[in-house]
Design a protein around this motif. Structure first.
Motif, short mmCIF file in Angstrom:
data_model
loop_
_atom_site.label_atom_id
_atom_site.label_comp_id
_atom_site.label_asym_id
_atom_site.label_seq_id
_atom_site.Cartn_x
_atom_site.Cartn_y
_atom_site.Cartn_z
N ARG A 142 43.14 35.96 45.31
CA ARG A 142 44.85 35.56 44.68
C ARG A 142 45.07 34.51 45.30
O ARG A 142 44.49 33.24 44.53
N ARG A 164 37.79 32.93 37.52
CA ARG A 164 36.33 33.43 36.77
C ARG A 164 35.22 33.54 37.45
O ARG A 164 35.25 32.08 38.19
N ARG A 181 31.80 42.73 45.44
CA ARG A 181 32.72 42.87 45.39
C ARG A 181 34.28 42.15 45.34
O ARG A 181 34.35 41.89 44.81
N GLN A 195 34.25 40.27 42.01
CA GLN A 195 35.29 41.65 40.64
C GLN A 195 36.72 41.48 41.07
O GLN A 195 37.38 41.26 40.26
N ALA A 196 36.66 40.86 43.17
CA ALA A 196 38.25 40.51 43.21
C ALA A 196 38.98 39.82 42.78
O ALA A 196 39.95 39.45 42.15
N MET A 246 37.57 38.28 39.46
CA MET A 246 37.69 38.43 38.10
C MET A 246 38.88 39.60 37.96
O MET A 246 39.73 38.63 36.87
N ASP A 247 39.22 40.13 39.42
CA ASP A 247 40.92 41.21 38.54
C ASP A 247 41.48 40.26 39.21
O ASP A 247 43.13 40.68 38.50
N GLU A 248 42.32 38.75 39.56
CA GLU A 248 43.06 38.11 39.38
C GLU A 248 43.40 36.93 38.33
O GLU A 248 44.28 36.37 38.50
N GLY A 249 42.18 37.10 38.00
CA GLY A 249 42.62 36.51 36.75
C GLY A 249 41.64 35.01 36.67
O GLY A 249 41.82 33.68 35.80
N THR A 272 41.17 46.39 50.66
CA THR A 272 41.33 46.22 49.35
C THR A 272 42.53 45.34 49.17
O THR A 272 42.16 43.86 48.82
N ALA A 276 42.06 41.64 47.72
CA ALA A 276 43.00 40.83 46.89
C ALA A 276 43.83 39.83 46.91
O ALA A 276 43.32 39.32 45.86
#
Ligand code: X2W
Length: 287
Positions: free
Chosen positions: A52, A124, A113, A116-117, A119-122, A44, A48
């Protein structure tokens, strides 16, 4: 003491940002296709960190396209379902049962996956496969390989539409056949090369788990022309798993990609190092 260290860190950070300015300017509006292989996505944290880097690229005005693999994840699912699988010349022999698993794993599990990763870092991100809007249309690569596709047409308008909306496209290498009935499994590097060629991308970054193309002495060659690559392939210096990567690179350069970089995706911030510092990373192939 601690305060002093912190000051030095901040000064170094500021200097790094300052040195990045010419590179940031050079890449504004550039199209960068990044192939993210299954081996590079391991844990993960790696996912991530990759996400980023991609979000940062987008933030500074680059148009990144992520094309992913997922070979190890396909292997796991095939094993669970007791379906045997073999590779010939680096490509998976793909029968009807296998292509269904490939499509489920790549367009479902792996693609989402990565979306989503990001999106999780801000950022689109929108996930799509080669089937969406006929992005990648294929014919059979080789009868021995079954439903393995060779891209014959890429309709990249949808990617331009996503760039204009500030959205990062994440592409699974599954494609449609010429008669729109078949589903093809496409090697991730091949799909990334075909899209980069159709987009006339500024960079194609092939993230691998080796540090680049090595010469006879085992040192990474940082800059190569297509002629150098051909000569090194003929004399056997480039061999094995590196061949599909260099072949993808040669074709992409021929199709109008400005440069292809084969680099180690396990190095932290590999993409940023390559694009925004003078050090670069891995092996760069250009005319
Ligand atoms: C690949 C697609 C996934 C891929 C496969 O079935 O494994 C073919 O071999 P990596 O992680 O980048 O290796 N397709 C035709 O390329 O995954």
């Amino acid at each position: 003491m601690k305060k002093q260290t912190m000051n030095r860190d901040w000064i170094a950070t500021a200097r790094t940002l300052n040195e990045a300015l010419p590179y940031l300017q050079r890449y504004t509006g550039a199209i960068v296709v990044v192939k993210f292989g299954g081996n590079a996505m391991g844990d993960t944290d790696a996912m991530a960190e990759f996400a980023r880097d991609i979000v940062l690229m987008r933030q500074v005005g680059v148009n990144p396209v992520v094309v992913h693999g997922g070979g190890p994840m396909i292997n796991d699912m095939l094993a669970k379902l007791n379906i045997q699988s073999e590779f010939k010349r680096g490509k998976r022999v793909t029968d009807q049962a296998t292509v269904e698993v490939v499509e489920m794993v790549l367009t479902g599990l792996v693609n989402k996956r990565i979306v989503q990763a990001i999106m999780d870092e801000g950022g689109r991100a929108v996930g799509l496969s080669g089937k969406d809007d006929d992005l990648i249309v294929c014919e059979a690569d080789d009868p021995e390989l079954g439903f393995v596709g060779r891209p014959v047409e890429c309709n990249v308008q949808v990617l331009h539409d996503l760039f204009a909306a500030g959205i990062i496209p994440v592409v699974a290498p599954v494609a449609t056949g010429m008669d729109y009935l078949e589903t093809f499994n496409v090697n991730g590097d091949t799909a990334a090369g075909a899209l980069a060629g159709a987009l006339k991308a500024d960079r194609l970054l092939l993230l691998t788990d080796v540090s680049g193309v090595k010469n006879k002495a085992g040192e990474v060659v940082t800059q190569m022309t297509p002629e150098d690559v051909r000569a090194m392939t003929e004399d056997g210096t480039i061999a094995g798993g590196m061949i599909p990567k260099t072949e993808t690179a040669l074709k992409a350069v021929e199709d109008g990609v400005r440069a292809v970089v084969i680099l180690d995706g396990r190095v932290p911030n590999a993409c940023l190092l390559e694009l925004f510092t003078e050090h670069g990373a891995g092996s760069l192939i250009r005319r």
